[in-house]
Design a protein around this motif. Sequence first.
Motif, short mmCIF file in Angstrom:
data_model
loop_
_atom_site.label_atom_id
_atom_site.label_comp_id
_atom_site.label_asym_id
_atom_site.label_seq_id
_atom_site.Cartn_x
_atom_site.Cartn_y
_atom_site.Cartn_z
N PRO A 12 12.62 -5.01 -20.22
CA PRO A 12 11.37 -4.52 -20.64
C PRO A 12 10.54 -5.07 -21.57
O PRO A 12 11.09 -5.36 -22.87
N ALA A 13 9.21 -5.32 -21.47
CA ALA A 13 8.29 -5.70 -22.43
C ALA A 13 7.67 -4.72 -23.02
O ALA A 13 6.44 -4.46 -23.40
N ASP A 14 8.59 -3.64 -23.58
CA ASP A 14 8.07 -2.25 -24.29
C ASP A 14 7.41 -2.68 -25.46
O ASP A 14 7.64 -3.66 -26.35
N SER A 15 6.54 -1.71 -26.03
CA SER A 15 5.87 -2.13 -27.38
C SER A 15 5.82 -0.72 -28.09
O SER A 15 6.06 0.19 -27.64
N TRP A 16 5.43 -0.88 -29.29
CA TRP A 16 5.67 0.43 -30.03
C TRP A 16 4.37 1.50 -29.65
O TRP A 16 4.61 2.39 -29.92
N LEU A 17 3.30 0.73 -29.17
CA LEU A 17 2.13 1.59 -28.69
C LEU A 17 2.88 2.58 -27.21
O LEU A 17 2.56 3.83 -27.33
N ARG A 37 12.38 -1.01 -10.02
CA ARG A 37 10.88 -1.01 -9.52
C ARG A 37 9.96 -0.01 -10.08
O ARG A 37 8.65 -0.24 -10.36
N ALA A 38 10.59 1.23 -10.54
CA ALA A 38 9.84 2.36 -11.41
C ALA A 38 9.84 2.29 -12.69
O ALA A 38 9.36 3.46 -13.45
N ARG A 39 10.62 1.41 -13.45
CA ARG A 39 11.03 1.57 -14.53
C ARG A 39 9.67 1.29 -15.73
O ARG A 39 8.97 0.29 -15.25
N ARG A 40 9.33 2.15 -16.38
CA ARG A 40 8.32 1.94 -17.41
C ARG A 40 8.65 0.74 -18.47
O ARG A 40 9.80 0.72 -18.98
N GLY A 41 7.72 0.08 -19.04
CA GLY A 41 7.96 -0.78 -20.16
C GLY A 41 7.92 -2.16 -19.59
O GLY A 41 8.23 -3.03 -20.02
N ILE A 42 8.27 -2.33 -18.14
CA ILE A 42 8.32 -3.79 -17.49
C ILE A 42 6.58 -3.94 -17.04
O ILE A 42 6.06 -3.23 -16.08
N ALA A 43 6.20 -5.16 -17.27
CA ALA A 43 5.03 -5.63 -17.21
C ALA A 43 4.75 -6.04 -15.52
O ALA A 43 5.73 -6.63 -15.08
N PRO A 44 3.49 -6.04 -14.91
CA PRO A 44 3.46 -6.46 -13.41
C PRO A 44 3.83 -7.72 -13.36
O PRO A 44 4.38 -8.18 -12.33
N LEU A 45 3.61 -8.61 -14.45
CA LEU A 45 3.80 -10.22 -14.01
C LEU A 45 5.32 -10.37 -14.12
O LEU A 45 6.13 -11.20 -13.42
N GLN A 46 5.91 -9.62 -14.70
CA GLN A 46 7.57 -9.65 -14.64
C GLN A 46 7.99 -9.35 -13.35
O GLN A 46 9.00 -9.83 -12.70
N PHE A 47 7.50 -8.03 -13.11
CA PHE A 47 8.11 -7.70 -11.59
C PHE A 47 7.66 -8.83 -10.41
O PHE A 47 8.80 -9.13 -9.58
N GLY A 96 0.69 -1.29 -0.08
CA GLY A 96 0.03 0.02 -0.10
C GLY A 96 0.75 1.18 -0.05
O GLY A 96 0.42 2.37 -0.21
N SER A 97 1.99 1.12 0.11
CA SER A 97 3.10 2.32 0.24
C SER A 97 3.39 2.76 -1.07
O SER A 97 4.22 3.82 -1.14
N ALA A 98 3.14 2.29 -2.24
CA ALA A 98 3.65 2.52 -3.54
C ALA A 98 2.43 2.33 -4.62
O ALA A 98 1.44 1.80 -4.24
N PRO A 99 2.71 3.25 -5.61
CA PRO A 99 1.77 2.84 -6.68
C PRO A 99 1.52 1.12 -7.28
O PRO A 99 2.58 0.48 -6.90
N ALA A 100 0.24 1.02 -7.72
CA ALA A 100 0.08 -0.31 -8.01
C ALA A 100 0.90 -0.94 -9.30
O ALA A 100 1.34 -2.18 -9.32
N SER A 101 1.48 -0.12 -10.13
CA SER A 101 2.60 -0.20 -10.68
C SER A 101 3.91 -0.41 -10.47
O SER A 101 4.91 -0.91 -11.38
N ASP A 102 4.25 0.18 -9.17
CA ASP A 102 5.55 -0.36 -8.59
C ASP A 102 6.01 -1.74 -8.63
O ASP A 102 5.36 -2.58 -8.29
N GLY A 103 7.11 -1.83 -9.17
CA GLY A 103 7.52 -3.34 -9.08
C GLY A 103 7.60 -4.19 -7.74
O GLY A 103 7.02 -5.28 -7.63
N VAL A 104 8.13 -3.39 -6.56
CA VAL A 104 8.11 -3.92 -5.30
C VAL A 104 6.65 -4.22 -4.84
O VAL A 104 6.15 -5.33 -4.26
N ALA A 105 5.74 -3.36 -5.19
CA ALA A 105 4.40 -3.50 -4.85
C ALA A 105 3.86 -4.63 -5.51
O ALA A 105 2.77 -5.36 -5.06
N CYS A 106 4.13 -4.72 -7.03
CA CYS A 106 3.42 -6.00 -7.54
C CYS A 106 3.91 -7.40 -7.07
O CYS A 106 3.07 -8.28 -6.98
N PHE A 107 5.34 -7.48 -6.51
CA PHE A 107 5.67 -8.56 -5.78
C PHE A 107 5.05 -8.75 -4.69
O PHE A 107 4.61 -9.77 -4.25
N ALA A 108 4.95 -7.71 -3.70
CA ALA A 108 4.32 -7.80 -2.26
C ALA A 108 2.88 -8.15 -2.55
O ALA A 108 2.54 -8.98 -1.65
#
Length: 252
Positions: A238-243, A100-110, A27-39
């Motif tokens: 990173p699982a980045d896309s053209w979009l 943990r805050a890098r864009r382009g990495i999917a929550p599943l990856q974290f 709860g201490s970080a945004p839902a997209s944060d890598g550590v929050a995804c793992f937690a």
Amino acid sequence: MGGVLLRSEDAAVGIADVIERLRTIEGSAPASDGVACFAGLYLAVTEGVGADLTGRGFADAGFLETLDVHFAGLFFAALESYDADPASAPSAWVPLFAQRARRGIAPLQFAFAGMNAHINRDLPVALVTTCRELGLDLRERSPEHADFERVNALLVEVERRVKSAYLTGWLAWIDRLVHRLHRIDDVVAMWDVGRARDAAWTNAQALWALRDESQLASDYMLALDRMVGFASRGLLIPADSWLLKIGRALSR
């Protein structure tokens, strides 16, 4: 064994304490944060294990609870070490914490990168620490090993639900729209919780055999730590896309 091998200085004293702290981290970080995804994933697993300890008739529930507390303590200690001084954190955890805050990495990856670090690096340490504390022998075909394997079934089910959440339905459609389809499939193919836990038990047995050889044990742990970190870097490509790239270009 000294040094890095026995670092499980956790403040939690029971599974309820572990759950409370995981909720705080999530709860201490945004839902997209890598550590929050793992937690979030870790919280679901721990809640499931806690419920099952009283419902499945384990041979030694005390062993499993002690193991869970030491196990979680290693994650908490690694996170605190990184926050205080990134160079002091275990190598296995650095890729997740650093990105943990890098864009382009999917929550599943974290989530899987965290599981990789925690199971492959921390679980052998927690097993050795627990067996030393309780005066148990770390061997196969023991009641504790049977309980350990029974927990695998629970974890496989949790992992299946997590994969399903990302790979089916509307959530998967969005995730695959903004991330490369094949990259997510690669991540799923790279990770298997059952095989990881089997390997963790084997590594724990190796550390157990080296418990009177402090230097060899430390060298073994250092090599394992680095190897697990290498695997986490692969999971976090990173699982980045053209979009996403077009969106970032337009926002400049």
